[in-house]
Design an enzyme around this catalytic site. Structure first.
Site, PDB file in Angstrom:
ATOM      1  N   TRP A 103      14.568 -16.542 -10.843  1.00 31.67           N
ATOM      2  CA  TRP A 103      13.728 -17.561 -11.915  1.00 31.67           C
ATOM      3  C   TRP A 103      13.111 -18.579 -10.883  1.00 31.67           C
ATOM      4  O   TRP A 103      12.050 -18.859 -11.360  1.00 31.67           O
ATOM      5  CB  TRP A 103      14.401 -17.981 -12.985  1.00 31.67           C
ATOM      6  CG  TRP A 103      15.188 -16.755 -13.698  1.00 31.67           C
ATOM      7  CD1 TRP A 103      16.390 -16.339 -13.889  1.00 31.67           C
ATOM      8  CD2 TRP A 103      14.104 -16.242 -14.791  1.00 31.67           C
ATOM      9  NE1 TRP A 103      16.260 -15.417 -14.863  1.00 31.67           N
ATOM     10  CE2 TRP A 103      15.004 -14.996 -15.277  1.00 31.67           C
ATOM     11  CE3 TRP A 103      12.843 -16.167 -14.920  1.00 31.67           C
ATOM     12  CZ2 TRP A 103      14.465 -14.143 -16.061  1.00 31.67           C
ATOM     13  CZ3 TRP A 103      12.393 -15.192 -15.773  1.00 31.67           C
ATOM     14  CH2 TRP A 103      13.220 -14.174 -16.592  1.00 31.67           C
ATOM     15  N   ASP A 170      14.918 -26.456 -14.020  1.00 31.82           N
ATOM     16  CA  ASP A 170      14.937 -25.632 -15.029  1.00 31.82           C
ATOM     17  C   ASP A 170      16.409 -25.426 -15.351  1.00 31.82           C
ATOM     18  O   ASP A 170      17.071 -25.041 -14.394  1.00 31.82           O
ATOM     19  CB  ASP A 170      14.180 -24.241 -14.599  1.00 31.82           C
ATOM     20  CG  ASP A 170      14.360 -23.111 -15.610  1.00 31.82           C
ATOM     21  OD1 ASP A 170      15.190 -23.306 -16.665  1.00 31.82           O
ATOM     22  OD2 ASP A 170      14.004 -22.007 -15.072  1.00 31.82           O
ATOM     23  N   LYS A 194      19.059 -19.289 -24.087  1.00 27.66           N
ATOM     24  CA  LYS A 194      20.419 -19.346 -23.432  1.00 27.66           C
ATOM     25  C   LYS A 194      21.706 -19.840 -23.905  1.00 27.66           C
ATOM     26  O   LYS A 194      22.846 -19.349 -24.078  1.00 27.66           O
ATOM     27  CB  LYS A 194      20.306 -19.723 -21.864  1.00 27.66           C
ATOM     28  CG  LYS A 194      19.290 -19.229 -21.186  1.00 27.66           C
ATOM     29  CD  LYS A 194      19.419 -17.600 -21.007  1.00 27.66           C
ATOM     30  CE  LYS A 194      18.378 -16.964 -19.963  1.00 27.66           C
ATOM     31  NZ  LYS A 194      18.527 -15.601 -19.714  1.00 27.66           N
TER      32      LYS A 194
END
Length: 357
Positions: A103, A170, A194
């Site tokens: 990511w 993030d 999430k």
């Protein structure tokens, strides 16, 4: 009640049963309106208080300081990969990125399309199994970007690094499982799928000094445009915001971030202990870098990995297949997944190992 399985999926996340039951009860009639929350106007007197309450709860639970602004933005984390450099580097300058895994790498690649960026550290050569212990920036950078927890690779910054540049973090996969070092940050954001709500929404905290006009940016990608309209610049995803509201209230009732930080430590420690004490399962990541929310592990070979997760699905333990990029196995222990599911997984692991040896 419909049968509920143990959901270890990395995203979308498992949601609290009480939240789902409330949503089920209100899906046809939200607050006596005769309509679903998905049908009512985002400008209505019913939705606007819900929207305001959600923003307030999101900030309160993380102890957001007054010099930050809370935004609810469509598009998820991928859109933030672009919005961050568009806004923070609109007037020039460079950004530094830590390539800690899938990511962070995606974010760096998107930023490089927009502005000057440097990858100042990469774990690629060591298969993304560790993280930098210290960061020394050689140069003047507008911000340092990092992903706090890599869901694919199963690694996590247990401590955020100190650096000579503001952090942009993030936190998608460990959102609301730990405190935020606000004093070191300019932007903290995450996709909600999430730990918080259905996919399609990002929760973004931006330092107010960054909310500036940039005429060269399309208004939809401007943080200031969204802040000026209190996250209602475009028609918002009302269902996601509604579920987020319910989850934040549930988290508050459970004891807030401190409670879930303790739970993340307890659940992950118990599962890692089962892995480490076994001769059948293994995790090659050093203890100080192991994720507390996404636990990756393997059996002796790929064929057994496949048999493990397929049999687990049949036994009511879902989402244990590792990411397609790395293979293996993965158990995601988000906030709404309680210890009973971890215990069920450990019992299954022990039974499976005995059957194969």
């Amino acid at each position: 009640m419909t049968h509920r399985i143990h959901n270890f999926c990395a995203g979308p996340c498992t949601l609290p049963l009480s939240v789902l039951e409330t949503a089920q009860a209100e899906i046809l009639d939200f607050q006596g309106s005769g309509m679903s929350v998905m049908e009512i106007s985002h400008r209505s007197k019913r939705f606007e208080p819900l929207h305001e309450e959600t923003l307030t709860l999101a900030a309160q639970l993380l102890d957001m300081p007054e010099d930050f602004f809370c935004l609810l933005l469509p598009g998820g984390a991928h859109q933030q990969f672009c919005m961050i450099p568009l806004n923070l580097l609109a007037d020039g300058g460079r950004a530094a990125y830590i390539d800690s895994g899938v990511w962070a790498k995606k974010a760096a690649e998107e930023a490089a399309r927009i502005a000057e960026t440097d990858i100042i550290w990469s774990g690629k050569d060591q298969q993304y199994r560790h993280l930098p212990d210290t960061i020394e920036l050689q140069g003047d950078y507008r911000y340092l970007y990092l992903c706090s927890n890599e869901t694919v690779n199963g690694i996590q910054f247990r401590e955020f690094p100190q650096a000579a540049a503001p952090l942009v973090i993030d936190v998608s996969s460990d959102f609301y499982t730990r405190p935020i070092p606000w004093q070191d940050c300019d932007i903290v954001y995450g996709g909600v799928q999430k730990n918080l709500a259905p996919s399609g929404l990002a929760l973004v905290f931006v330092r107010k000094s960054l909310l500036q006009e940039h005429p060269q940016i399309n208004k939809f990608f401007s943080y200031k445009a969204h802040a000026d309209n209190n996250s209602l610049y475009n028609t918002p995803p009302t269902w996601q915001i509604y579920i987020l509201n319910l989850v934040l209230k549930w988290m508050q009732a459970q004891g807030g971030v401190a409670h879930f930080a303790a739970q993340a430590a307890a659940k992950s420690s118990k599962l890692y202990a089962a892995i480490d004490q076994s001769d059948f399962y293994h995790n090659d990541i050093a203890a100080q870098y192991r994720s507390q929310t996404n636990i990756v592990f393997r059996t002796p070979n790929e064929a057994l990995d496949t048999l493990f997760w397929k049999n687990a699905e049949a036994a009511g333990l879902s989402g244990l297949k590792g990411h397609r990029i790395v293979g293996g196995l993965r158990a995601s222990l988000y906030n709404a997944l309680d210890m009973r599911s971890v215990d069920a997984l450990i019992d299954y692991m022990q039974d499976f190992a005995q059957q194969q040896t």
